[in-house]
Design an enzyme around this catalytic site. Structure first.
Site, PDB file in Angstrom:
ATOM      1  N   SER A 207       0.844  -1.193   0.000  1.00  0.00           N
ATOM      2  CA  SER A 207       0.000   0.000   0.000  1.00  0.00           C
ATOM      3  C   SER A 207       0.881   1.245   0.000  1.00  0.00           C
ATOM      4  O   SER A 207       2.101   1.151   0.008  1.00  0.00           O
ATOM      5  CB  SER A 207      -0.911   0.004   1.219  1.00  0.00           C
ATOM      6  OG  SER A 207      -0.128   0.236   2.373  1.00  0.00           O
ATOM      7  N   LYS A 208       0.211   2.387   0.016  1.00  0.00           N
ATOM      8  CA  LYS A 208       0.914   3.675  -0.013  1.00  0.00           C
ATOM      9  C   LYS A 208       1.970   3.794   1.064  1.00  0.00           C
ATOM     10  O   LYS A 208       3.042   4.345   0.849  1.00  0.00           O
ATOM     11  CB  LYS A 208      -0.105   4.806   0.202  1.00  0.00           C
ATOM     12  CG  LYS A 208      -0.505   5.478  -1.081  1.00  0.00           C
ATOM     13  CD  LYS A 208      -1.193   6.782  -0.774  1.00  0.00           C
ATOM     14  CE  LYS A 208      -1.973   7.226  -1.996  1.00  0.00           C
ATOM     15  NZ  LYS A 208      -3.234   7.842  -1.663  1.00  0.00           N
ATOM     16  N   ARG A 209       1.619   3.291   2.248  1.00  0.00           N
ATOM     17  CA  ARG A 209       2.574   3.497   3.349  1.00  0.00           C
ATOM     18  C   ARG A 209       3.874   2.717   3.148  1.00  0.00           C
ATOM     19  O   ARG A 209       4.864   2.958   3.816  1.00  0.00           O
ATOM     20  CB  ARG A 209       1.913   3.200   4.698  1.00  0.00           C
ATOM     21  CG  ARG A 209       1.896   1.789   5.113  1.00  0.00           C
ATOM     22  CD  ARG A 209       0.947   1.541   6.273  1.00  0.00           C
ATOM     23  NE  ARG A 209       0.292   0.276   6.054  1.00  0.00           N
ATOM     24  CZ  ARG A 209       0.832  -0.893   6.375  1.00  0.00           C
ATOM     25  NH1 ARG A 209       2.001  -0.941   6.967  1.00  0.00           N
ATOM     26  NH2 ARG A 209       0.196  -2.015   6.108  1.00  0.00           N
ATOM     27  N   GLY A 211       5.324   2.859   0.293  1.00  0.00           N
ATOM     28  CA  GLY A 211       5.988   3.567  -0.807  1.00  0.00           C
ATOM     29  C   GLY A 211       5.392   3.241  -2.163  1.00  0.00           C
ATOM     30  O   GLY A 211       5.930   3.644  -3.194  1.00  0.00           O
TER      31      GLY A 211
END
Ligand code: GLU
Length: 434
Positions: A207-209, A211
């Protein structure tokens, strides 16, 4: 057609519902590579039939990203929204054969109530068997005249002669529906390859967290297309000789979809950074200068960066790292007192040491040679009973405002001695209140 002479046809079939996800870049790459490897054909098809989820400009963004990555298609882009008549006609055929029926303006596929649907997935040679009774009848053609994904994908893959349907594992649950439609038409099945999901470094879904970002964002951040492709390729495939750095051309000759890994790959940003750094270091200074100039379109001094390139080449991992590392050459630094306080000066204070530095710099014969520079400040360090590193660090911060720069004296050479000295003097007079 004789057995074994069938031409390989693959396709990349994105839905234009947003920016191209990095996972989709792997689907595109593998489909492209498998066609190249077999001297086959790679088709780009835009699956834009879900009008609610359609995002304006998304198809163009996907097309541009593929172009920037260097993935070339032989046919397309074909837009499904241009083919509504075709889907209608084929849906009608299934109604006539009683594999489908009309209800409330839509056309529904009649799922067989017993038996199983199965195929051997190319990824991991895995046999997948699904009870038909698990599926309900499903819509093929909506009342607005648009086909559903499940129907259009089969009609198009068949009509376009697709031999290998390569896509993410999120579509594996739709594959039985597709196969039922193929069978209803009496069409030959393509081979299916469902590629595993990416995981983040903590082994949870990427996911986004972690990267993760759209493919185009990686390019904007200064990852090189070849490095990004190389990295993505290795997420679910190992080249025959196990090498880590492999060009697109080499991949085109050696890629094998049947060797794609079944296990979920970890999307390791550190490895991507390392790989990108490798690609940067392998470029000549001229190539890297040119690439940086193209990347730094809005940089006010992009014509003056050439002398800096050899100094930063070993120090940058992506093109965007160039700017923070070298900005002090082009504009006056923003100083912060805390940065100076990081230098170990024992009982001495910053001004005292800077005053001595200024004295020596003023006296030093120009041009400042590296021998003279070293000698002068090593002597000063001895005199003040400080590590030489502290003196050089203080000069570095006074000249650049930062703790990390390309080699100090070479940077000063580019900046100019007069300018460098003026900065050290400025710091001396204004520290700690900039
Ligand atoms: N349009 C689907 C997507 O959004 C394509 C799935 C497939 O390749 O069959 O990715």
């Amino acid at each position: 057609m004789e057995l074994g002479t069938e031409k390989v046809v693959t396709r990349f079939a994105p839905s234009p519902t947003g920016l191209m996800h990095i996972g989709n870049a792997r689907t595109a790459l593998y489909s492209y590579l498998w066609a190249c490897k077999n001297g086959g054909k790679f088709i780009l098809r835009i699956e834009d039939t879900d009008r609610q989820r359609l995002v304006e400009g998304a198809a163009e963004e996907i097309i541009q990203t593929l172009q920037k990555l260097g993935l070339r298609w032989d046919e397309g882009p074909v837009y499904q929204s241009d083919r509504l008549e075709i889907y209608k006609e084929y849906a009608q055929q299934l109604v006539e054969k009683e594999f489908a029926y009309e209800k409330e303006g839509a056309v529904w596929f009649r799922v067989p109530k017993d038996g199983t649907t199965s195929w051997t997935d190319l990824v991991g040679s895995k046999e997948v068997v699904i009870q038909n009774s698990l599926h309900d009848d499903f819509v093929m053609l909506k009342s607005d005249g648009y086909p559903t994904y499940n129907f259009a994908v089969v009609v198009d893959d068949h009509l376009m002669g697709v031999t290998h349907t390569i896509r993410g594992v999120e579509f594996i649950s739709s594959a039985p529906k597709h196969i039922m439609i193929y069978k209803a038409f009496g069409w030959e099945l393509p081979k299916f390859a469902h590629l595993p999901l990416f995981l983040g470094s903590d082994k949870s879904k990427l996911s986004k967290r972690h990267g993760a970002k759209p493919a185009s964002e990686f390019l904007k951040d200064g990852y090189l297309p070849e490095a990004l492709l190389n990295f993505i390729a290795l997420l679910s495939w190992t080249p025959p000789d196990g090498k880590e750095i492999i060009s697109l051309e080499e991949m085109e000759q050696t890629f094998d979809i049947s060797k794609a890994h079944l296990t979920n790959p970890v999307f390791d940003m550190e490895k991507l950074d390392w790989m990108n750094g490798e690609y940067i270091r392998r470029m000549s200074d001229e190539e890297l200068t040119k690439m940086l100039q193209e990347y730094l379109v809005d940089h006010p001094a992009k014509d003056k960066i050439a002398p800096l390139v050899p100094l930063v080449k070993e120090r940058i991992k992506k093109l965007s790292d160039f700017v923070p590392l070298t900005n002090f050459i082009f504009e006056k630094p923003e100083y912060e007192a805390e940065v100076f306080q990081k230098v170990k000066l024992d009982s001495l204070n910053v001004q005292e040491v800077l005053r001595k530095i200024v004295e020596r710099l003023e006296k030093m014969e120009r041009p400042w040679s590296s021998e003279k520079f070293e000698e002068t400040f090593r002597e000063l360090a001895k005199e003040l009973n400080l590590p030489a590193g502290s003196i050089f660090q203080l000069i570095r911060i006074a000249v650049s405002g930062q703790l990390v720069t390309p080699p100090l004296l070479e940077s000063i050479e580019i900046l100019g001695e007069t300018q460098a000295l003026a900065r050290v003097k400025f710091v001396l007079s204004s520290y700690p209140n900039f």
